[in-house]
Enzyme design. Structure first.
Site, PDB file in Angstrom:
ATOM      1  N   GLU A 231       0.878  -1.183   0.000  1.00 56.01           N
ATOM      2  CA  GLU A 231       0.000   0.000   0.000  1.00 56.01           C
ATOM      3  C   GLU A 231       0.905   1.220   0.000  1.00 56.01           C
ATOM      4  OE1 GLU A 231      -3.020   0.264  -0.625  1.00 56.01           O
ATOM      5  OE2 GLU A 231      -3.449  -1.876  -0.537  1.00 56.01           O
ATOM      6  N   CYS A 265      -1.827   9.007   4.338  1.00 58.09           N
ATOM      7  CA  CYS A 265      -1.857   8.627   2.921  1.00 58.09           C
ATOM      8  C   CYS A 265      -3.181   9.053   2.310  1.00 58.09           C
ATOM      9  CB  CYS A 265      -1.657   7.130   2.772  1.00 58.09           C
ATOM     10  SG  CYS A 265      -2.858   6.162   3.687  1.00 58.09           S
TER      11      CYS A 265
END
Ligand code: NAD
Length: 459
Positions: A231, A265
């Site tokens: 990720e 993020c």
């Protein structure tokens, strides 16, 4: 013998305070740790569902009991405002409880053989040792959301935390060691070389961090045939339609730009306004100016410092060539690495702020004439983590849900904030491999075997 740099982490609010100073784990040290973990994993898998479930419940208890210490440490080590640090600890506890239920779930299916008598079984079994490589920004929740499903599925875990978050990982390790068999969960502090050693020796690799490092990790793991998920970074857009409720939208977007100094993020990096940008622009500038910037431990702080002097310089450099609407300067009155929440507009199409993730409290505003152009702008980047759309039209919301190229789509909600019990992950360069969290977490940390049972002719 080659000298490996020690791991040092310090308080971004007060940099002279060193939280940890520890030697990095050598390549051989990682290999030995993984070998020990592999032995522990075998016994752990065969210890049965009740044993694993009870240990994960006990782990949740230990983390909950240590709540205040962890909140303080998260806040001091990575500069996370204490309200968010509190939420992160609560999330880690909830994740451990959620995965404590999973060992009782079915791990396969029964099929009829294509021909003859007997049974065909599929059975999910653990890989062995899960090598986890994590970023600094969620120093407890990300290690736990990888470790909990890995352990629940019967694996051992070796965790390589990001150097700026090492103290948090070293605080977690003894809490888990109290309730898990020896060697089952180990932290190997270190830099890139320690991470590379883990990628080479683990049986399955789960990475979260920047896109550049994630790609290298995926390449190395794939070269050695190791299952890997990654990720990575985002360049997240919020689309604001003319029918959006302006004040509420501005408040949500300001929080998603500047909360935790924009170091998630999922932070909003681009605000794409359809139609006349003036009302939203004005409201957003006001909302950003009213964001409470201050020490992470102070009640009410929303935006603390960024993680390092380099991170602060990168934010300030990123706004070059743009019109600054809010912020754009460092807060020199503070000893730590503070920057005012920043909004810019009038950027050229190719401006780096519209392409690259800048990990700080900064976003760019872009005005477009219609929804088609908004979707094209939102999708016109290589990242695809999360997007939000702010509108009172169900039709617009549904069209965005169909056409936005991101793994998460939020309607009338900020890009930040994710639920822990549903799959999480991005598209395009933001993600590689299968999803994390929820049941998807268990799938990744297991492999499927097909077992054929035939009746013996002796019976
Ligand atoms: P980073 O990529 O610099 O480091 C991540 C981890 O990789 C660290 O533990 C680091 O030591 C390790 N590493 C570095 N080089 C390596 C190598 N060659 N081999 C193996 N491991 C290596 O990221 P960071 O600065 O710690 O974290 C910030 C980044 O993480 C941002 O880009 C952010 O968007 C991303 N992030 C993504 C998610 C998500 O779920 N998509 C969540 C949080 C953070």
């Amino acid at each position: 013998m080659e000298q490996i740099a020690d791991v040092v982490s310090c308080n971004p609010d007060y940099p002279p305070e060193v939280l940890v100073y520890t030697p990095a784990t050598s390549w051989d040290g990682v290999v030995r740790t993984v070998e020990r973990a592999r032995v522990a994993a075998r016994e752990w898998w065969h210890s049965g569902a009740t044993h694993r479930a009870a240990a994960l419940h006990a782990a949740a208890e230990r983390v909950e009991e240590a709540r205040d210490i962890l909140i303080d440490l998260i806040s001091r080590e990575v500069g996370k405002p204490s309200a968010e640090a509190r939420g992160e600890v609560a999330r880690a506890v909830a994740i451990l409880r959620y995965y404590a239920q999973q060992p009782y779930d079915p791990i396969g299916a029964v099929h009829e053989p294509a021909q003859g008598r007997g049974m065909l079984l599929t059975r999910r079994s653990p890989h062995g040792v899960a090598g986890l490589i994590t970023p600094w920004n969620f120093p407890l929740a990300i290690p736990v959301w990888k470790a909990a499903p890995a352990l629940a599925a019967g694996n051992a875990v070796v965790l390589k935390p990001a150097p700026p978050a090492t103290a948090c990982a070293l605080e977690l390790a003894p809490l888990l060691a109290e309730v898990l068999p020896e060697g089952l969960f180990t932290v190997v502090p270190g830099h890139a070389e320690t991470g590379a050693a883990l990628v080479e020796s683990a049986d399955v690799v789960s990475f979260t961090g920047s896109t550049a490092v994630g790609r290298a990790v995926v390449q190395a793991a794939t070269a050695s045939g190791t299952p890997v998920q990654a990720e990575m970074g985002g360049q997240n857009a919020a689309i604001v339609m003319p029918d959006a409720e302006i004040d509420e939208t501005a408040t949500q977007i300001a929080g998603a730009i500047a909360g935790y100094a924009g170091q998630k993020c999922t932070a909003t990096k681009r605000v794409i306004v359809v139609g006349d940008p003036a009302p939203l622009r004005g409201a957003l500038v006001e909302a950003l100016k009213s964001i409470e910037v201050g020490p992470p431990a102070a009640a009410g702080t929303v935006c603390g410092p960024v993680i390092s002097a380099q991170a602060r310089a990168a934010v300030l450099e990123s706004v070059a060539g743009a019109r600054v609407l809010a912020g754009g300067f460092e807060l020199g009155s503070r000893q730590g690495w503070y920057i005012a929440p920043t909004l810019v507009d009038e950027l050229d199409d190719g401006h780096p702020l519209l392409r690259n993730e800048i990990f700080g409290p900064v976003a760019a505003l872009v005005a477009v004439p219609d929804l088609d152009s908004a979707l094209a702008a939102a999708n016109g980047v290589v990242q695809g983590l999360v997007s939000s759309v702010h509108t009172s039209s169900l039709g617009t919301a549904l069209r965005c849900a169909d056409e936005l190229d991101t793994g998460l789509i939020k309607v009338n909600a900020p890009t930040t904030g994710v639920d822990f019990h549903v799959p999480f992950g991005g598209e395009k360069e933001s993600s590689h491999g299968s999803r994390e969290q929820g049941k998807a977490g268990m799938d990744f940390f297991t492999r499927t075997r097909t077992i054929t049972l035939r009746q013996s002719t002796a019976v």
